[in-house]
Scaffold this active site. Structure first.
Site, mmCIF file in Angstrom:
data_model
loop_
_atom_site.group_PDB
_atom_site.id
_atom_site.type_symbol
_atom_site.label_atom_id
_atom_site.label_comp_id
_atom_site.label_asym_id
_atom_site.label_seq_id
_atom_site.Cartn_x
_atom_site.Cartn_y
_atom_site.Cartn_z
ATOM 1 N N CYS A 112 0.886 -1.179 0.000
ATOM 2 C CA CYS A 112 0.000 0.000 0.000
ATOM 3 C C CYS A 112 0.914 1.216 0.000
ATOM 4 O O CYS A 112 1.089 1.874 1.027
ATOM 5 C CB CYS A 112 -0.921 -0.015 1.213
ATOM 6 S SG CYS A 112 -1.820 -1.577 1.450
ATOM 7 N N ASP A 134 -0.455 0.326 -5.201
ATOM 8 C CA ASP A 134 -1.519 1.032 -4.492
ATOM 9 C C ASP A 134 -2.823 0.855 -5.251
ATOM 10 O O ASP A 134 -2.834 0.831 -6.492
ATOM 11 C CB ASP A 134 -1.211 2.522 -4.324
ATOM 12 C CG ASP A 134 -2.011 3.122 -3.176
ATOM 13 O OD1 ASP A 134 -1.543 3.068 -2.027
ATOM 14 O OD2 ASP A 134 -3.123 3.633 -3.431
ATOM 15 N N CYS A 142 -0.630 3.743 11.096
ATOM 16 C CA CYS A 142 -0.476 5.031 11.785
ATOM 17 C C CYS A 142 -1.666 5.215 12.724
ATOM 18 O O CYS A 142 -2.227 6.303 12.841
ATOM 19 C CB CYS A 142 -0.341 6.179 10.794
ATOM 20 S SG CYS A 142 -1.662 6.284 9.571
ATOM 21 N N ALA A 194 1.377 4.315 -1.808
ATOM 22 C CA ALA A 194 1.186 5.766 -1.958
ATOM 23 C C ALA A 194 1.150 6.433 -0.581
ATOM 24 O O ALA A 194 0.656 5.839 0.376
ATOM 25 C CB ALA A 194 -0.108 6.039 -2.722
ATOM 26 N N PRO A 195 1.703 7.639 -0.450
ATOM 27 C CA PRO A 195 2.198 8.521 -1.520
ATOM 28 C C PRO A 195 3.613 8.227 -1.997
ATOM 29 O O PRO A 195 4.069 8.829 -2.950
ATOM 30 C CB PRO A 195 2.118 9.903 -0.884
ATOM 31 C CG PRO A 195 2.333 9.648 0.570
ATOM 32 C CD PRO A 195 1.669 8.320 0.855
ATOM 33 N N GLY A 196 4.347 7.319 -1.327
ATOM 34 C CA GLY A 196 5.611 6.881 -1.896
ATOM 35 C C GLY A 196 6.864 7.205 -1.118
ATOM 36 O O GLY A 196 7.963 6.847 -1.550
ATOM 37 N N SER A 197 6.757 7.846 0.034
ATOM 38 C CA SER A 197 7.968 8.210 0.781
ATOM 39 C C SER A 197 8.705 6.969 1.286
ATOM 40 O O SER A 197 9.941 6.925 1.277
ATOM 41 C CB SER A 197 7.614 9.133 1.953
ATOM 42 O OG SER A 197 6.596 8.568 2.759
ATOM 43 N N ASP A 256 1.995 -1.650 5.018
ATOM 44 C CA ASP A 256 1.569 -0.474 5.772
ATOM 45 C C ASP A 256 0.108 -0.215 5.401
ATOM 46 O O ASP A 256 -0.178 0.485 4.444
ATOM 47 C CB ASP A 256 2.462 0.715 5.415
ATOM 48 C CG ASP A 256 2.174 1.941 6.262
ATOM 49 O OD1 ASP A 256 2.040 1.794 7.483
ATOM 50 O OD2 ASP A 256 2.062 3.041 5.688
#
Length: 796
Positions: free
Chosen positions: A187, A219, A335, A189-192, A282
């Site tokens: 999962c 994603d 998170c 995105a956003p890609g950091s 994640d």
């Protein structure tokens, strides 16, 4: 389409929106003198009685810490960022932070009551990650922080730094990634985190070589996939594939040898199944760990959000484990602070997997990162009240409260209920006779309250709490796959449910009844495929044609058990096909024009395009050996991967307005230049610092106007088209290495023009200014200094 899949999409959309930063205020008039009297930060809403009651009851923090915990949650999140360890200016960036901004911003920090303005995160290796005591809003708005803000914006745009929440940087560090690993970010995105994984893979490989490993970043959301592509584009890597699948249905691309033989596909392929050494799972979550940067969650939050996502999180994690190689590691992370999304999911994973998966103790890793051990006991909150055991849940609430949410994961019943259950076949039954709970039934004394404590080593999980190191909150578990997963039997549940139930309501209120969706069937089928072929009865083997899914009219349709043709490439709706470039004439023209020797940098078999018509190809992408092998497997199994982006853009078609034929129609892209630069032997200019800076500043220089006249003549001698300008000492040839500075340019009819973005030009000028004394004289005649592209050039 199964309702479970619909809920998965809706849940991701709902929580994507809930995480958006809403610290937005109307633009302030800078001439308004009253601005100085306004508070620096105004919360939208930082109170939610349900939130406080829930986490007090769960015991996330000790009672004496509660006030501090809540106080920090109500403060904006400090900005954090990471320096790209693979950037050629990595040391320069760190030096600027340590020797410039640490000192220049100190006055602002003291005024704000902080000891330090910015500082490296103590637990992140090599001072590569930094923490600011200013929020992102303060950095944007304060005039005194403007230079720092512009620095962050520019370096982020060109890829030298990545702005990322501090706790978000943690999971990849525990994944223990090696340069030869195949890594899946489920999962992404956003890609950091994907960017971080790519940094690790490239950073650990030999200088000047491409790693043997790769990253597949997936994603489900198409728009977020585009953001992911934009984020990772700055990495300039050929070791990446971006896909657009539901994580719980990510294809394993298993090649059936007998079917491959029938279709004339070689059995000697490097890989015959897509499996991974490392998986980062994640998962989508309620996101209450991000309250400090997304305060709108205060208003939206309720306990049903976590309950509604629990099943999806379990399915995603199980799919990740089924794709993981034996001996591999997977990170499960959220998170969220909610144990229903955290420890309860990990416990259910361990119960399902038995001895095939273990939860690792990583307490000795990153000792300077303060974290709390996972919980062993917790409660489940539903609109009907608090429950400490599944036996206490009323029958009419068991659709939203599942047995897997409790620490034991068992159906504890009293003796009277057990007798009744035995008469009904040994399990709790509903009116329509369908199985409602786990098969495991344990007797307890009637009416005695049960406080369940998990017998699993959940203390090995990690929970990062905001007030420990002034961060957001995060949950991490490191799982190790030690054997093939056991088979799982399907648990039929034919209960019918209303199709009009709103998915958002299912998430927020947890009112929806559980339903066995096609997603779960796919998961179980894939888990079975973990076993060796020799262990599966021949008549029960499924061919690739029978198990893959295809896209029709925007909906993914499972054809398990249906014999049909494997879908051809390009059949994914809205996605261009991925094809290997096999036009030898075109490839040879590129190699000849740039002097690339195939033995040193093979192009054949490593170039792909997104168009089957060679004459219409606008961009050519270079893929590493590992990505090439995955693409070959994907072709062999009928294009199961829905690929949004692949490899590194190496060449782009270019035409010139002045007319005339050119030996090569493709220029080298700025992203691809660092990879191919050591292997280019033609169309190269070695340029002094004075002329190199002038090129960056003026963007285009006429041949007679170079400071060094010999350089102007050498430019004239080049063939019309793309060329490479390398910074050197006195126009002498230099050995190309990681520190070499070069740019793509266009040799036009009368001038030489740069082919890089304005941001790249600005960043290079700033870095060069720090390294060398200011150059005086050498003005460029005939250039107006604007940023128009090189003369006589346009992109096809």
């Amino acid at each position: 389409m199964g309702r479970g899949r619909h809920r998965g999409r809706s849940q991701r959309k709902d929580f994507k929106e809930s995480r958006e930063n809403v610290w937005k205020r109307p633009k302030i008039d800078p001439t308004d003198n009253s601005v100085a009297e306004r508070p620096n930060w105004e919360p939208v809403l930082t109170d939610n009685p349900n939130f406080e009651e829930y986490y007090k009851e769960q015991g996330i923090v000790k009672a004496e810490e509660w006030d501090v915990f809540m106080e920090i949650l109500r403060k904006p999140l400090p900005a954090a960022f990471r320096v790209n360890s693979n950037s050629q200016f990595c040391d320069d960036i760190i030096s600027i932070l340590e020797n410039d901004f640490v000192k220049s911003l100190q006055a602002e920090a003291i005024e704000g009551g902080e000891l330090e303005a910015i500082k490296p995160l103590p637990w992140y290796p090599k001072n590569l990650a930094w923490h600011s005591n200013f929020s992102r809003k303060q950095i944007r708005k304060y005039k005194t922080l403007e230079r720092f803000h512009e620095f962050l914006k520019l370096e982020n745009e060109v890829g030298n730094i990545t702005r990322q929440e501090a706790v978000s940087m943690v999971p990849p560090l525990f994944l223990d990634v090696h340069p030869d690993h195949f890594v899946l970010d489920m999962c992404a995105a956003p890609g950091s985190k994907t960017f971080q994984l790519l940094e690790i893979i490239h950073g650990a490989s030999e200088p000047g070589t491409l790693p043997n490993g790769m990253v597949v970043a997936n994603d489900v959301d198409f728009q977020r996939s585009n953001l992911l592509i934009h984020q990772t584009k700055r990495m300039c890597t050929s070791n990446l594939i971006v896909t657009n699948h539901e994580g719980q249905q990510f294809p394993g691309c298993r090649l059936n040898k007998s079917r491959a033989s029938e279709k004339g596909i070689s059995e000697d392929m490097p890989i015959n199944q897509l499996s991974f050494d490392r998986v980062l799972c994640d998962v989508p979550c309620s996101g209450d760990g991000t309250l400090r940067k997304a305060p709108d969650i205060w208003r939206k939050w309720n306990s049903g959000m976590g309950n509604g996502l629990h099943s999806l999180q379990v399915i995603l994690a199980m799919r990740g484990l089924s794709l993981l190689k034996v001996g591999g590691k997977m990170i499960y992370s959220t998170c969220s602070m909610n144990p229903i999304e955290d420890e309860a999911v990990v416990a259910e994973i361990l119960r399902r997997c038995g001895d095939s998966v273990e939860l690792l103790d990583v307490s000795d890793k990153l000792p300077e990162l303060i974290r709390r051990p996972g919980l062993k006991t917790w409660k489940v909150r539903d609109k009907g009240g608090w429950f400490t055991s599944y036996k206490d849940v009323p029958q009419n609430r068991r659709g939203g409260v599942l047995v897997s949410m409790f620490p034991s994961g068992k159906n504890l019943t009293d003796s009277t209920q057990t007798t009744q259950d035995n008469e009904n076949g040994g399990v709790n039954a509903t009116e329509d006779g369908c199985k409602e709970t786990d098969d495991t039934v344990v007797d307890v004394i009637p009416d005695e309250p049960v406080v369940e404590v998990s017998d699993l080593p959940l203390e090995r999980c990690m929970r990062i709490i905001p007030h420990d190191q002034n961060t957001g909150a995060f949950f991490i578990a490191v799982l190790h796959k030690v054997a093939h997963l056991p088979e799982f039997q399907e648990k039929p549940n034919p209960r019918k449910h209303s199709s009009t139930k709103n998915a958002e309501e299912a998430v927020v209120t947890a009112d929806a009844e559980p339903v066995e969706s096609p997603v779960e069937k796919v998961i179980e089928a894939d888990v079975n495929s973990e076993k060796d072929d020799s262990l599966v009865e021949p008549e029960k083997k499924k061919t690739e044609e029978e198990t893959i899914t295809e896209e029709k009219d925007g909906n993914s349709v499972s054809h398990a058990g249906d014999k049909r043709k494997v879908p051809m490439q390009g059949k994914w709706k809205g996605f261009d096909p991925v094809v290997f470039l096999k036009d030898e004439t075109l490839i040879d023209s590129i190699k000849e024009f740039y002097g690339i020797r195939d033995e040193s940098f093979p192009l054949n078999g490593h170039l792909v395009a997104r168009n089957t018509d060679t004459s219409s190809v606008k961009r050519i992408y270079y893929v590493s050996k590992s990505v090439k092998e995955v693409l070959q497997l994907n072709f062999a199994v009928g294009q199961q991967l829905k690929i949004a982006s692949v490899g590194l853009k190496m060449f782009e078609r270019q035409t010139a307005k002045e007319g005339g034929s050119k030996p090569c129609s493709f220029r080298i892209s700025s992203e691809g230049l660092p990879v191919i630069l050591p292997y280019i032997t033609k169309q190269v200019l070695y340029c002094s610092m004075a002329d190199f800076k002038h090129l960056l500043e003026y963007k285009s220089i006429k041949f007679p106007d170079f400071v060094n006249k010999e350089l102007g003549q050498k430019a004239v001698d080049l063939v019309l088209g793309c060329c490479v300008v390398i910074l050197s000492d006195g126009e002498k040839a230099v050995k190309v290495d990681a520190s070499t500075i070069a740019i793509s340019c266009w040799r036009g009819k009368n001038s030489l023009g740069v082919m890089v973005t304005s941001a790249d030009c600005q960043e290079l000028l700033e870095r060069l200014a720090e390294r060398t004394p200011k150059i005086e004289g050498g003005s460029v005649n005939g250039s107006n200094g604007d940023s128009a592209g090189p003369e006589a050039m346009e992109t096809a």
